[in-house]
Write an enzyme that holds these catalytic residues in place. Structure first.
Site, short mmCIF file in Angstrom:
data_model
loop_
_atom_site.label_atom_id
_atom_site.label_comp_id
_atom_site.label_asym_id
_atom_site.label_seq_id
_atom_site.Cartn_x
_atom_site.Cartn_y
_atom_site.Cartn_z
N HIS A 36 7.62 -7.96 -3.72
CA HIS A 36 6.30 -8.29 -4.29
C HIS A 36 6.35 -9.60 -5.10
O HIS A 36 6.87 -9.61 -6.21
CB HIS A 36 5.82 -7.16 -5.21
CG HIS A 36 5.43 -5.94 -4.46
ND1 HIS A 36 4.14 -5.71 -4.03
CD2 HIS A 36 6.16 -4.88 -4.03
CE1 HIS A 36 4.09 -4.56 -3.38
NE2 HIS A 36 5.31 -4.03 -3.37
N LYS A 81 -11.86 -11.89 -16.85
CA LYS A 81 -12.24 -12.11 -18.26
C LYS A 81 -11.75 -13.47 -18.79
O LYS A 81 -12.49 -14.15 -19.49
CB LYS A 81 -11.67 -10.98 -19.12
CG LYS A 81 -12.15 -10.99 -20.56
CD LYS A 81 -13.39 -10.13 -20.71
CE LYS A 81 -13.82 -9.97 -22.14
NZ LYS A 81 -14.93 -9.01 -22.25
N GLU A 129 3.85 -11.06 -6.43
CA GLU A 129 2.75 -11.11 -7.40
C GLU A 129 3.12 -10.51 -8.75
O GLU A 129 2.40 -10.71 -9.73
CB GLU A 129 1.51 -10.41 -6.82
CG GLU A 129 1.58 -8.89 -6.66
CD GLU A 129 2.28 -8.42 -5.38
OE1 GLU A 129 3.08 -9.20 -4.82
OE2 GLU A 129 2.03 -7.28 -4.96
N ASP A 178 -19.19 -11.45 -22.52
CA ASP A 178 -19.70 -11.46 -21.16
C ASP A 178 -21.19 -11.72 -21.12
O ASP A 178 -21.67 -12.60 -20.38
CB ASP A 178 -19.39 -10.13 -20.45
CG ASP A 178 -17.93 -9.76 -20.57
OD1 ASP A 178 -17.11 -10.68 -20.79
OD2 ASP A 178 -17.62 -8.57 -20.47
N GLY A 224 0.83 -1.20 0.00
CA GLY A 224 0.00 0.00 0.00
C GLY A 224 0.86 1.24 0.00
O GLY A 224 2.04 1.19 0.35
N CYS A 278 5.11 -6.41 1.70
CA CYS A 278 5.49 -5.00 1.72
C CYS A 278 4.77 -4.27 2.86
O CYS A 278 5.03 -4.56 4.01
CB CYS A 278 5.24 -4.38 0.36
SG CYS A 278 6.27 -2.94 0.10
N TYR A 279 3.84 -3.37 2.54
CA TYR A 279 3.10 -2.71 3.63
C TYR A 279 2.51 -3.77 4.56
O TYR A 279 2.47 -3.60 5.78
CB TYR A 279 1.98 -1.84 3.05
CG TYR A 279 1.23 -1.02 4.10
CD1 TYR A 279 1.53 0.32 4.30
CD2 TYR A 279 0.22 -1.59 4.88
CE1 TYR A 279 0.86 1.07 5.26
CE2 TYR A 279 -0.46 -0.84 5.84
CZ TYR A 279 -0.13 0.49 6.02
OH TYR A 279 -0.80 1.24 6.96
N GLY A 290 -24.25 -9.90 -27.63
CA GLY A 290 -23.51 -10.77 -28.54
C GLY A 290 -22.03 -10.76 -28.19
O GLY A 290 -21.25 -11.51 -28.75
N1 LIG Z 1 -26.94 -3.82 -28.37
C1 LIG Z 1 -27.14 -4.21 -27.11
N2 LIG Z 1 -28.29 -4.81 -26.73
C2 LIG Z 1 -28.51 -5.19 -25.47
N3 LIG Z 1 -27.62 -5.04 -24.49
C3 LIG Z 1 -26.45 -4.45 -24.77
C4 LIG Z 1 -26.14 -4.01 -26.09
N4 LIG Z 1 -24.89 -3.47 -26.08
C5 LIG Z 1 -24.46 -3.57 -24.81
N5 LIG Z 1 -25.38 -4.18 -24.02
C6 LIG Z 1 -25.28 -4.45 -22.59
O1 LIG Z 1 -24.20 -3.73 -22.06
C7 LIG Z 1 -23.28 -4.63 -21.41
C8 LIG Z 1 -21.87 -4.12 -21.50
O2 LIG Z 1 -21.35 -4.20 -22.81
P1 LIG Z 1 -19.88 -4.70 -23.01
O3 LIG Z 1 -19.52 -4.47 -24.44
O4 LIG Z 1 -19.00 -4.13 -21.95
O5 LIG Z 1 -19.95 -6.28 -22.66
P2 LIG Z 1 -20.29 -7.48 -23.63
O6 LIG Z 1 -20.84 -6.92 -24.89
O7 LIG Z 1 -21.12 -8.47 -22.91
O8 LIG Z 1 -18.89 -8.17 -23.87
P3 LIG Z 1 -17.66 -7.60 -24.73
O9 LIG Z 1 -16.86 -6.78 -23.74
O10 LIG Z 1 -16.96 -8.82 -25.17
O11 LIG Z 1 -18.20 -6.78 -25.86
C9 LIG Z 1 -23.51 -5.96 -22.12
O12 LIG Z 1 -23.07 -7.04 -21.30
C10 LIG Z 1 -24.99 -5.92 -22.32
O13 LIG Z 1 -25.64 -6.29 -21.12
N1 LIG Z 2 4.72 -1.05 -1.73
C1 LIG Z 2 4.44 -0.89 -0.45
O1 LIG Z 2 3.62 -1.61 0.11
C2 LIG Z 2 5.09 0.26 0.23
C3 LIG Z 2 4.86 0.28 1.71
C4 LIG Z 2 5.32 1.56 2.37
N2 LIG Z 2 4.49 2.67 1.92
C5 LIG Z 2 6.79 1.81 2.07
O2 LIG Z 2 7.11 2.74 1.36
O3 LIG Z 2 7.64 1.07 2.53
#
Ligand SMILES: Nc1ncnc2c1ncn2[C@@H]1O[C@H](COP(=O)(O)OP(=O)(O)OP(=O)(O)O)[C@@H](O)[C@H]1O
Ligand SMILES: NC(=O)CC[C@H](N)C(=O)O
Ligand SMILES: O=c1[nH]c(=O)c2[nH+]cn([C@@H]3O[C@H](COP(=O)(O)O)[C@@H](O)[C@H]3O)c2[nH]1
Ligand SMILES: [Mg+2]
Length: 546
Positions: free
Chosen positions: A192, A402, A194, A251, A71, A98-99, A248
């Site tokens: 870190h 994703k 990660e 998600d 942090g 770290c923190y 389409g």
């Molecule tokens: N033409 C549409 N008709 C109905 N819902 C839509 C339409 N466009 C977007 N949405 C809604 O908005 C949401 C967000 O869109 P977004 O593009 O972020 O996600 P996605 O289309 O599901 O996936 P991707 O990121 O792969 O395009 C969708 O999941 C859907 O619920």
């Molecule tokens: N990356 C961190 O978690 C930093 C921790 C703390 N702020 C430091 O500077 O040591």
């Protein structure tokens, strides 16, 4: 406590943290916290992130282990964030990063102070092995070399070891680069694990989660599907109906397929044809979802309504607003129609739920601990749809990243091509036409886009590229076609590579490829005088033009 999916009573169907061994990551606001969760998931270990201020009494599940993140604060500062001290009484293994390590040292003896210099970047770690009755402290670094390359980012340091702790690693600038409690499973590291710069970071994380916390590596999408279907059924019951907006895209398609699997025809998917979709998109989505996936989908053709509202509008923000608001209006109209249509049928039941494809990064964004000094990243989320509606939210993907959604899609039998589709924005081609949107311009972009994507696929580049599309520039340019002067459109092609869509690089095509695309667009799309290739990275540009 607020639980996912709008459930607030005590009989909520079990969420993943109750069904899978879970490592809890408590976030102190580091930019890398979500990566800890990602690394654990990659090891098939379920992990969730919560803010560092989480009260343990409010948690109705018990983690197998806890990781305290890094942090931007200094633990000794008056306004520094601290964990609920009950964390140390929970009797589960704890790893401070770290923190997080400084927080452990602070809790057990206020042994932290400002260092003489900041340490940022690569560092050489020397591991100190122990033996005899202290050997348990070696478990965190099992399988690592005695000398390891790690990545550090800190300015504070431990000034002393807390009581009953021992040193397990040092670096030139950090004599307490790794510490462990002599009897208990409490560990701290100044670096870190990660980030990918720490070569053996994954081994270390696995040592902690699997060997020390004894977490099961059973978080797979196959296991998730069954649990999630059961959860959706319990949540929705056997009468209520669910509606969801489906575009389409990956998600919403995966969420829709999962929902259909869980409750069959009581789920109603609605796709809005807003007139600024890709060529034949509505038709194809209808085919894929209805015939391919068995999902009950209504396509609402509102293209004229949208184009009418967009007439004369050239300001990008205004375009987005018009499209967003009209989506909501149409959706509400459809929700009413669905309820009315079901009234006297076997499906009769209230439309109680609204399905949304929210992903874990959206959730992380809203729960991560951000203090005054931390940067806030900008983030896209069309979502928005249900806010004004009288429906409860159901978000089956809200625990997933994703790539997990893609795996889930494949395990649900969604065609590979759809699962790996490039993202497409809700406001569609309207934000790819600079200036006013007209039906004619939409036609030009749709045709050019289709050719560009076709050629990318033919060249086998589709998966290499994260997102590609054609756009239309404002104004016209002069060209010559068959001895005739042409005052025509200017098409710009854009293709980017990115992992998180927060930063992106323009794709480097071979000149030959671009020429081929330009020839086809020039020959096949009427009215185009010029074809440009856009090479600006993000930042400073964004991926879309508007
Ligand atoms: N033409 C549409 N008709 C109905 N819902 C839509 C339409 N466009 C977007 N949405 C809604 O908005 C949401 C967000 O869109 P977004 O593009 O972020 O996600 P996605 O289309 O599901 O996936 P991707 O990121 O792969 O395009 C969708 O999941 C859907 O619920
Ligand atoms: N990356 C961190 O978690 C930093 C921790 C703390 N702020 C430091 O500077 O040591
Ligand atoms: O559903 C969406 N509604 C939007 O309003 C929107 N704006 C941008 N995007 C997508 O987000 C990613 C990053 O885009 P930018 O670099 O242009 O901000 C890219 O993948 C964009 O396609 C949107 N998606
Ligand atoms: Mg989309």
């Amino acid at each position: 406590m607020t639980q996912p999916n709008g459930v607030t009573n005590g009989e909520a169907p079990a969420e993943p943290h109750k069904l899978f061994d879970t490592i809890l990551v408590l976030d102190f606001g580091s930019q890398y916290t979500h990566l800890i969760t990602r690394r654990l998931r990659e090891l098939s270990i379920y992990s969730e992130m919560l803010p560092c201020t989480q009260k343990l009494a409010d948690l109705d599940w018990k983690p197998k282990g806890i990781i305290l993140s890094g942090g931007p604060y200094s633990v000794y500062a008056a306004d520094a964030p601290h964990v609920d001290p009950e964390v140390f009484n929970l009797d589960v293994p704890i790893l401070g990063i770290c923190y997080g390590m400084q927080e452990i040292a602070w809790h057990f003896g206020k042994n932290v102070s400002a260092g003489e210099k900041r340490e940022y970047g690569h560092a050489a770690l020397k591991i100190q092995r122990h033996s005899g009755k202290e050997a348990h402290v070696d478990r965190l670094f099992a399988g690592l070399q005695d000398d390891e390359e790690v990545w550090m980012s800190h300015g504070d340091k431990l000034s002393n070891l807390p009581e009953n702790y021992t040193i397990i690693a040092t670096s030139d600038n950090a004599p307490f680069a790794g510490i462990a409690h002599e009897q208990k499973e409490l560990y701290g590291i100044q670096f870190h694990p990660e980030v990918t710069h720490t070569k053996s970071g994954n081994v270390l994380i696995k040592n902690f989660a699997v060997d020390i916390c004894k977490a099961n590596q059973n978080w797979t999408m196959g296991a998730f599907v069954d649990q999630e279907i059961a959860r959706i059924r319990a949540l929705v019951g056997d009468k209520a109906q669910v509606i969801g907006a489906v575009s389409g895209g990956v998600d919403s398609t995966v969420a829709a397929r999962l929902m259909h699997e869980a409750i069959g025809d009581r789920f109603h998917a609605v796709m809005v044809d807003n007139g600024v979709l890709r060529q034949d998109e509505a038709k194809q989505v209808k085919e894929t979802l209805t015939q391919g996936l068995g999902v009950n989908l209504t396509v609402v053709d509102a293209s004229e309504r949208f184009l009418g509202l967009l007439k004369g509008v050239s300001d990008p923000e205004k375009k987005r607003k018009i499209i967003g608001n009209t989506f909501i209006d149409i959706f509400q109209e459809e929700a009413k129609k669905i309820a009315a249509a079901a009234e006297n049928t076997a499906l009769a039941g209230k439309v109680e739920w609204f399905l949304q494809g929210t992903l874990y990064p959206d959730v992380i964004e809203s729960i991560s601990f951000k203090g005054p000094s931390a940067t806030i990243k900008t983030h896209h989320n069309v979502g928005g749809l249900p806010e004004k509606m009288d429906l409860k939210l159901i978000e089956p993907l809200r625990e997933l990243f994703k790539d997990e959604v893609r795996k889930l899609g494949e395990s649900l039998g969604i065609p590979h091509d759809l699962v790996w589709r490039h993202p497409f924005p809700g406001p569609g081609i309207a934000i790819r036409i600079i200036g006013e949107v007209t039906a004619e311009k939409v036609r030009v972009v749709q045709q050019a886009d289709k050719i560009f994507i076709e050629e990318i696929r033919n060249a086998g580049l589709y998966k290499d590229i994260s997102q590609a599309f054609a756009a239309l520039m404002e104004g016209k340019a002069v060209g010559v076609v068959g001895d005739q002067r042409l005052h025509g459109y200017i098409i710009a092609l854009r293709a980017v590579q990115t992992t998180d869509f927060m930063t992106a690089d323009a794709y480097e095509f071979e000149q030959k490829f671009l020429r081929r695309v330009k020839n086809r667009i020039g020959n096949e799309v009427q009215g185009v005088a010029r074809v440009l290739y856009e090479i600006t990275s993000k930042p400073p540009a964004t991926i879309e033009f508007e």
